[in-house]
Design an enzyme around this catalytic site. Structure first.
Site, mmCIF file in Angstrom:
data_model
loop_
_atom_site.group_PDB
_atom_site.id
_atom_site.type_symbol
_atom_site.label_atom_id
_atom_site.label_comp_id
_atom_site.label_asym_id
_atom_site.label_seq_id
_atom_site.Cartn_x
_atom_site.Cartn_y
_atom_site.Cartn_z
ATOM 1 N N ASP B 145 0.857 -1.211 0.065
ATOM 2 C CA ASP B 145 0.020 -0.018 -0.207
ATOM 3 C C ASP B 145 0.985 1.288 0.128
ATOM 4 O OD1 ASP B 145 -2.222 -1.782 0.476
ATOM 5 O OD2 ASP B 145 -2.420 -1.209 2.599
ATOM 6 N N ASP B 147 1.387 4.219 2.379
ATOM 7 C CA ASP B 147 1.087 4.347 3.711
ATOM 8 C C ASP B 147 1.367 5.760 3.993
ATOM 9 O OD1 ASP B 147 0.193 1.808 4.791
ATOM 10 O OD2 ASP B 147 2.125 1.284 4.922
#
Lengths: 97, 218
Positions: B145, B147
């Site tokens: 992902d 972040d």
């Protein structure tokens, strides 16, 4: 990714659903709904492998006090045991509202 | 980015990346065996959100894969460099990475910067992306992902949070944004959701709060 299943005895019927938590690092998402039988069922999908004994410990502790007949789906993104307990309590409280 | 920044006057905060000398400076429980090798490869640790006695900083060591994370403490004197997530954003660290062609994450940070800076929000990449940008050590994977950490200088409304989430959720890579508040941090999406109670991650652990801006500093 690990998928873990746990079953606990249930005593109290529940009638509502609850959805709490966040899809994000260090957090988890919990979907709680009435169980189809008289037991509590938990399915954990976790992005972090190898933590089955820790999950067992956390859930044993939670279900030593909570006796609802619930089906719980957990999507875990590396939450700490403290975060897991808090989200479980939140789910149960929201279900009761 | 090589992390050889001055320690500077700013307080050390969770998510800051600290350059250290090596595993020998870690304190706390005996670390797992992989820690020494991980710090030889990339001598950086991430400041954790945890209670600690002031000269000791709570840190996390990142190894290979998600299961390799170790908690430790490090004395302030053993820190040889510090980079806050917002330093990486200010420096546009992603523009100079050699892995920009292999991972779309880096180019997307350009659009993230535009979105968040238009809203007046200091921010920075954290997680594997921040670690890679600060240390130069490859740790992003194709499934990583993005972040982010937002550090609003003043409270932002749930409406603004919701509109930011709407923009960020349209990006082709999942974005996981946390927001610093005085007592710790919350998930931007949970704050934006309008939920009556949301989780505040504080140095004393997580707890449920109704208004994260009203919670005191730890």
């Amino acid at each position: 990714m690990d998928v873990l299943n746990f079953t606990y005895p249930g005593e109290t019927r529940v009638s509502h659903r609850a959805h709490v938590g966040v899809v994000g690092s260090g957090d988890l998402e919990i979907l709680l709904e009435p169980s189809p039988d008289g037991a509590a069922h938990v399915r954990v999908r976790t992005s972090v492998d190898g933590y089955a004994p820790i999950w067992r410990k956390v859930l044993d502790r939670f279900f030593s006090r909570y006796k609802g007949c619930v089906s719980i789906e957990i999507n875990d993104f590396g939450a700490t045991p403290g975060m897991v307990m808090l989200r479980l309590q939140q789910a149960v409280e929201e279900q009761g509202q | 980015m090589n992390g050889r920044h001055d320690l500077g006057p700013a307080p050390i905060r969770p998510h800051d990346l600290l350059r250290v000398r090596g595993a020998g400076d870690l304190m706390g429980d005996e670390p797992p065996a992989w820690v020494r090798g991980a710090l030889d490869l990339a001598p950086f640790v991430v400041v954790r959100r945890a209670a600690s006695a002031p000269p000791l900083i709570p840190v996390g060591v990142r190894g290979a894969g998600r299961a390799q994370r170790a908690a430790a403490f490090i004395p302030r004197a053993a820190v040889v460099g510090r980079m806050a997530p917002e330093d990486l954003a200010v420096a546009r660290a992603w523009r100079t990475t050699s892995r920009a062609m292999a991972f779309p994450h880096f180019a997307l940070l350009e659009a993230v910067a535009t979105t968040l800076e238009a809203a007046g929000l200091p921010w920075g990449p954290v997680g594997s992306l921040g670690f890679e940008l600060a240390s130069g050590h490859p740790c992003l994977t194709q499934t990583s992902d993005i972040d982010l950490l937002l550090r609003p200088p003043a409270p932002i409304s749930r409406d603004l949070a919701a509109s930011l989430c709407a923009v960020l959720s349209d990006f082709p890579i999942r974005i996981d944004a946390q927001m610093d508040v005085p007592g710790g941090a919350v998930a931007l999406s949970e704050y934006a959701s309008g939920a009556a109670r949301i989780v505040l991650r504080s140095s004393d652990g997580p707890r449920l709060v109704t208004d994260p801006w009203q919670e005191d500093m730890p």
